[in-house]
Design an enzyme around this catalytic site. Structure first.
Site, mmCIF file in Angstrom:
data_model
loop_
_atom_site.group_PDB
_atom_site.id
_atom_site.type_symbol
_atom_site.label_atom_id
_atom_site.label_comp_id
_atom_site.label_asym_id
_atom_site.label_seq_id
_atom_site.Cartn_x
_atom_site.Cartn_y
_atom_site.Cartn_z
ATOM 1 N N GLU A 296 30.623 -19.975 9.488
ATOM 2 C CA GLU A 296 29.152 -19.959 9.422
ATOM 3 C C GLU A 296 28.606 -18.687 10.060
ATOM 4 O O GLU A 296 27.821 -18.743 11.015
ATOM 5 C CB GLU A 296 28.590 -21.186 10.161
ATOM 6 C CG GLU A 296 29.100 -22.523 9.659
ATOM 7 C CD GLU A 296 28.657 -23.695 10.545
ATOM 8 O OE1 GLU A 296 28.078 -23.466 11.631
ATOM 9 O OE2 GLU A 296 28.886 -24.841 10.137
ATOM 10 N N PRO A 297 28.979 -17.520 9.572
ATOM 11 C CA PRO A 297 28.490 -16.291 10.208
ATOM 12 C C PRO A 297 27.011 -16.068 9.916
ATOM 13 O O PRO A 297 26.539 -16.322 8.808
ATOM 14 C CB PRO A 297 29.333 -15.200 9.532
ATOM 15 C CG PRO A 297 29.643 -15.757 8.180
ATOM 16 C CD PRO A 297 29.795 -17.247 8.368
ATOM 17 N N GLY A 298 26.292 -15.626 10.927
ATOM 18 C CA GLY A 298 24.887 -15.272 10.732
ATOM 19 C C GLY A 298 24.707 -13.810 11.097
ATOM 20 O O GLY A 298 24.669 -12.912 10.256
ATOM 21 N N ARG A 299 24.678 -13.562 12.408
ATOM 22 C CA ARG A 299 24.377 -12.234 12.932
ATOM 23 C C ARG A 299 25.263 -11.139 12.356
ATOM 24 O O ARG A 299 24.793 -10.067 12.010
ATOM 25 C CB ARG A 299 24.552 -12.276 14.453
ATOM 26 C CG ARG A 299 24.093 -11.032 15.153
ATOM 27 C CD ARG A 299 24.509 -11.065 16.632
ATOM 28 N NE ARG A 299 24.346 -12.335 17.283
ATOM 29 C CZ ARG A 299 23.297 -12.688 18.028
ATOM 30 N NH1 ARG A 299 22.317 -11.843 18.209
ATOM 31 N NH2 ARG A 299 23.234 -13.884 18.593
ATOM 32 N N CYS B 214 -0.873 -10.010 24.892
ATOM 33 C CA CYS B 214 -1.394 -10.112 26.268
ATOM 34 C C CYS B 214 -0.405 -10.789 27.201
ATOM 35 O O CYS B 214 -0.679 -11.884 27.722
ATOM 36 C CB CYS B 214 -2.699 -10.887 26.242
ATOM 37 S SG CYS B 214 -3.852 -10.112 25.126
#
Ligand code: LLP
Length: 419
Positions: free
Chosen positions: A273-276, A341
């Site tokens: 499950e690779p993402g990055r 802010c």
């Protein structure tokens, strides 16, 4: 490796000038490189060619439909954690038989939706979850394919907010209790046991913790089989890190090597499950300098902020700052900050950077993963546009939100209208 490079001092995404895109789209915007996405997917997939496997891209890293489709059209499946991600995956044309569903808090409507679509695997994360899924599957007259997500209690040596496989984390179930819980799940009539799953953390930069995890999962699979419980899938989650600054993470081949050693004789299909690692360095955030403030401390105020990219604020992450047009001359130490802010609104802190001037364009590198997908409209800032370059063409893949988008769905009760 990515395709964002300076040519004659000007930053290009593939063959497109970032300046030219900014002129047309305005700032800020996310820019992704198609060639980089494809290269990352293919490298990852090829690294596991010795094992039966399925690469399920982790949609949470970047869930834009065009990104999902890029991986889906190369045979990828999708890892989801919500009904919304299931919807996005299906919209992008994902094959439900290649969708895996993790997450500690799946709601009944989400489980029903996933069962209706016929997903590959529910990765269950508590004692109750298989029982809940069993009940819902029974009312629908279907069988639900499940795995238990085990927590192998391994320190992944990463930021504590993204370490998930230690006992103190909310994720998964204690690996020590897994066998008896599998035995119980096996007796539930509307479940089929599909596999074992595990995800120990994100932005891992060493192979050691992965090797430990797969070793423990392997022991569990052998124990389960000895108990007569068939295991067809081993889902090892995601987590492979990338270079933001000076990290030297293993490349997909080294990562695969560490896993294949333990996995090759297990006779099952491995899910990743690779993402990055697929999208992180395939995307940048382009912003424009609004003001500079020099004094005891220097600030470069840009038009992107923590609502657009929250990683520096939330994890103290390092994102490289690159001028779109290289400028000769002095450098300075400054904070790059946005218009929000809050003092925590920064994209870089105490960083050596060129002496920027108002109007300059800046690229925040390695922003493709957990950038847009974690963005918000805080301070009523519409979410930014997303653009995909492919060779010499660029495509708007998400419009910049409008002010009208900000209040879409809001209602003023009649008593406030004085009626
Ligand atoms: N599978 C599961 C079950 C996960 O929880 C995750 C990430 C992945 C796969 C994909 O992990 P990756 O390959 O991308 O490391 N927002 C944080 C990262 C959170 C990761 C959450 N889970 C960040 O910006 O660093």
């Amino acid at each position: 490796m990515h395709f964002f490079q300076h040519k004659d001092g000007v930053l290009y995404g593939e063959e497109c000038s970032v300046e030219a895109i900014a002129r047309e789209i305005g700032t800020p915007f996310y820019l992704y490189s198609y060639r980089t996405l494809v290269r990352h997917f293919e490298t990852f997939d090829a690294a596991f060619s010795d094992l039966p496997h399925l690469v399920c891209y982790s949609a949470k890293a970047n869930s834009n439909g065009a990104i999902l489709k890029t991986f889906i059209s190369r045979g990828g499946g999708i890892d989801i954690v919500s009904g919304g991600e299931l919807f996005r995956a299906l919209q992008a044309g994902a094959n439900p038989a290649k969708i895996v569903y993790s997450g500690v808090g799946k709601r009944e409507d989400e489980i029903r939706y996933a069962l209706r679509e016929g997903i590959l695997l529910f990765n269950c994360e508590s004692y109750q979850e298989p029982h809940v899924i069993n009940g819902i599957a029974g009312t629908m007259g279907v069988k639900a394919p499940i795995a238990l997500r085990v927590n192998p209690d391994i320190d992944p040596h990463t930021h504590p907010y993204i370490a998930t496989g230690m006992k103190k984390a909310k994720f998964g179930i204690d690996i020590e209790r897994a066998v008896s819980w599998y035995q119980e799940a096996k007796r539930l009539p509307h479940l089929t046991i599909g596999g074992v799953s595990c995800h120990i953390g994100s932005q891992l930069t060493e192979t050691g913790p992965f090797t430990e995890a797969v070793t423990r999962v392997r022991e569990l699979v052998l124990k389960l089989r000895a108990e007569g419980i068939a295991i067809d899938y081993v889902d090892l989650g995601g987590g492979l890190g990338i270079t933001y600054h000076d990290e030297e993470p293993p490349d997909p081949r080294e990562y695969a090597h560490a896993i294949c050693e333990q996995g090759k004789d297990l006779r099952c299909t491995f899910i990743f499950e690779p993402g990055r690692v697929l999208v992180g360095n395939a995307g940048i955030l382009v912003t424009r300098v609004l003001y500079t403030k020099e004094g005891e401390k220097n600030f470069v105020v840009v038009d992107a902020a923590m609502n657009d990219l929250i990683r520096p604020t939330l994890y103290g992450s390092y994102q490289e700052i690159v001028p779109v047009k290289k400028r000769k001359g002095e450098e300075m130490v400054a904070d790059m900050v946005g218009p929000i802010c809050e003092s925590g609104d920064f994209l870089a802190r105490d960083r050596v950077m060129p002496r920027f001037e108002p109007g300059d364009l800046v690229a925040i590198m390695s922003a493709g993963a957990y950038g847009f997908s974690m963005s918000s409209t805080y301070n009523s800032r519409p979410r930014v546009a997303e653009v995909l370059v492919q060779d010499a063409a660029f495509h708007l893949i998400r419009e910049r939100e409008s002010y009208a988008d900000l209040i879409r769905g809001e209602r003023i009760p009649s008593f406030l209208e004085g009626k």
